[in-house]
Design a protein around this motif. Structure first.
Motif, PDB file in Angstrom:
ATOM      1  N   ILE A  48      12.427  -6.480  36.920  1.00 21.69           N
ATOM      2  CA  ILE A  48      12.982  -5.532  35.961  1.00 21.69           C
ATOM      3  C   ILE A  48      12.336  -5.689  34.599  1.00 21.69           C
ATOM      4  CG2 ILE A  48      15.076  -5.022  34.624  1.00 21.69           C
ATOM      5  CD1 ILE A  48      16.663  -5.265  37.145  1.00 21.69           C
ATOM      6  N   LEU A  52      10.183  -2.555  33.057  1.00 23.88           N
ATOM      7  CA  LEU A  52      10.675  -1.894  31.850  1.00 23.88           C
ATOM      8  C   LEU A  52       9.723  -2.092  30.679  1.00 23.88           C
ATOM      9  CD1 LEU A  52      14.516  -2.666  31.946  1.00 23.88           C
ATOM     10  CD2 LEU A  52      13.389  -0.486  32.383  1.00 23.88           C
ATOM     11  N   THR A 125      13.855   1.509  38.070  1.00 20.07           N
ATOM     12  CA  THR A 125      14.224   0.429  37.157  1.00 20.07           C
ATOM     13  C   THR A 125      15.034   0.965  35.982  1.00 20.07           C
ATOM     14  OG1 THR A 125      12.205  -0.751  37.768  1.00 20.07           O
ATOM     15  CG2 THR A 125      13.343  -1.498  35.794  1.00 20.07           C
ATOM     16  N   ILE A 126      14.660   2.141  35.475  1.00 22.54           N
ATOM     17  CA  ILE A 126      15.462   2.770  34.423  1.00 22.54           C
ATOM     18  C   ILE A 126      16.877   3.047  34.953  1.00 22.54           C
ATOM     19  CG2 ILE A 126      15.737   4.876  33.054  1.00 22.54           C
ATOM     20  CD1 ILE A 126      12.643   4.961  32.902  1.00 22.54           C
ATOM     21  N   ALA A 129      18.786  -0.133  35.021  1.00 21.01           N
ATOM     22  CA  ALA A 129      19.152  -0.618  33.690  1.00 21.01           C
ATOM     23  C   ALA A 129      20.468  -0.023  33.214  1.00 21.01           C
ATOM     24  CB  ALA A 129      18.039  -0.284  32.687  1.00 21.01           C
ATOM     25  N   VAL A 167      21.107  -8.053  33.572  1.00 21.45           N
ATOM     26  CA  VAL A 167      21.355  -7.306  32.337  1.00 21.45           C
ATOM     27  C   VAL A 167      20.493  -7.861  31.207  1.00 21.45           C
ATOM     28  CG1 VAL A 167      23.096  -6.712  30.606  1.00 21.45           C
ATOM     29  CG2 VAL A 167      23.683  -6.668  33.038  1.00 21.45           C
ATOM     30  N   CYS A 170      17.140  -6.481  31.598  1.00 19.89           N
ATOM     31  CA  CYS A 170      17.106  -5.075  31.180  1.00 19.89           C
ATOM     32  C   CYS A 170      16.985  -4.971  29.664  1.00 19.89           C
ATOM     33  CB  CYS A 170      18.375  -4.357  31.650  1.00 19.89           C
ATOM     34  SG  CYS A 170      18.487  -4.083  33.429  1.00 19.89           S
ATOM     35  N   LEU A 174      13.694  -3.485  27.735  1.00 13.90           N
ATOM     36  CA  LEU A 174      13.847  -2.336  26.850  1.00 13.90           C
ATOM     37  C   LEU A 174      13.389  -2.674  25.429  1.00 13.90           C
ATOM     38  CD1 LEU A 174      17.342  -1.050  28.043  1.00 13.90           C
ATOM     39  CD2 LEU A 174      15.172   0.158  28.296  1.00 13.90           C
TER      40      LEU A 174
END
Length: 304
Positions: A48, A52, A125-126, A129, A167, A170, A174
């Motif tokens: 992830i 991302l 993956t988005i 998230a 998380v 993620c 991001l």
């Protein structure tokens, strides 16, 4: 359709292999727990984080993310209505709601990447998230709210959420993408290798976690709520995507993510938080089998 089947069949084959390895005891039960823990703490977060961080977010379809969150809340609301049905005790309602909002991320990632390559992997993956945190919050609240008796101190879902390694990955991915920070080659290659392992081990673990004996115990309640989940979440996801103007590959990815069966971790959380663990096990098994039919059928309907 042939391309979709080409992407789906390897996923089914690897999940089946995981189940065979587990049933035949060629890999001990304790070893599967270690594999699941490794995937959860290291491999899946690595996948992830890298995806991302390298995704072109200036072109990201945020409508996709919004549509999937709205779909989770909508089908969670449908599960909440189960409390008004006869012979639906509170723990069963909590398990139904959890089943309605969770999805098998590994299956979505595998099909998305096989169908659409790096673009598909980035889009799933988005989706992960935003769907994973939403599913965790809704599931924890639903199970606690409908439990017959508290199982120890009530956990704070928001605190647990920000301790979740997925998380955290993620948020990290991001942040890197938002700051336009390029991963150093050594780190990028290392994360890529770990991410490649995540897909294979995740699918094997998914197969190992399915108790097919639950199919024999499944009654009308399990079958009906499995169909609600497998047909309802994709219907809401596609409907919200159309309303928000999401088209093309992101629309197909939304369907794939929503049409996967519920997560195999549903059983563990139901057991820990006072849900109907037996019903959760039945829902996992039935949905996993039925999804082999419903997922290709929904894809065909969308792409006709």
């Amino acid at each position: 359709m042939s391309g979709f089947l080409y992407a789906l069949l390897p996923v089914i084959a690897i999940v089946t292999l995981g189940h065979i390895l587990s049933v035949r005891k060629w890999i001990p039960t304790d070893s599967w727990r270690a594999i699941e823990r490794l995937s959860y703490v290291v491999l899946f977060p690595a996948l992830i984080l890298r995806t991302l961080a390298n995704a072109p977010f200036e072109e990201a379809p945020w409508g996709l993310a919004a549509a999937l969150i709205l779909a989770q809340f909508a089908l969670g609301g449908v599960g909440w209505l189960a409390r008004f049905l006869p012979n639906m005790p509170g723990p069963a309602v909590g398990s139904v709601i959890q089943s309605n909002v969770r999805w098998n991320t590994m299956i979505g990632l595998s099909i998305g990447s096989l169908l659409f390559g790096e673009e598909g992997l980035a889009l799933v993956t988005i989706a992960a998230a935003v769907m994973i945190p939403t599913a965790n919050i809704l599931s924890v609240y639903a199970l606690i709210a409908h439990a017959d008796a508290p199982h120890g101190p009530k956990p704070n879902p928001f605190v647990a959420l920000f301790k979740n390694p997925i998380v955290i990955a993620c948020i990290g991915g991001l942040a890197l993408a938002g700051a336009s920070i390029t991963l150093p080659r050594l780190l990028d290659d290392s994360l890529r290798i770990l991410g490649d392992a995540a897909l294979a081990l995740g699918l094997l673990s998914a197969g190992a976690g399915v108790d097919l004996s639950a199919l024999r115990r499944a009654g009308p309640r399990t079958l009906s709520w499995s169909l609600v989940r497998l047909l309802g979440l994709p219907a809401f996801a596609v409907g919200f995507c159309i309303l928000l103007g999401v088209t093309g590959t992101p629309l197909v990815i939304a369907l794939i993510c929503a049409a996967t069966p519920t997560a195999t971790s549903s059983y563990i959380l139901a057991k820990e938080l006072g849900g109907d663990a037996a019903l959760s096990a039945n829902l996992i098994a039935v949905e996993t089998v039925l999804a082999m039919i419903t997922l290709p059928a929904l894809y065909l309907l969308l792409t006709l």
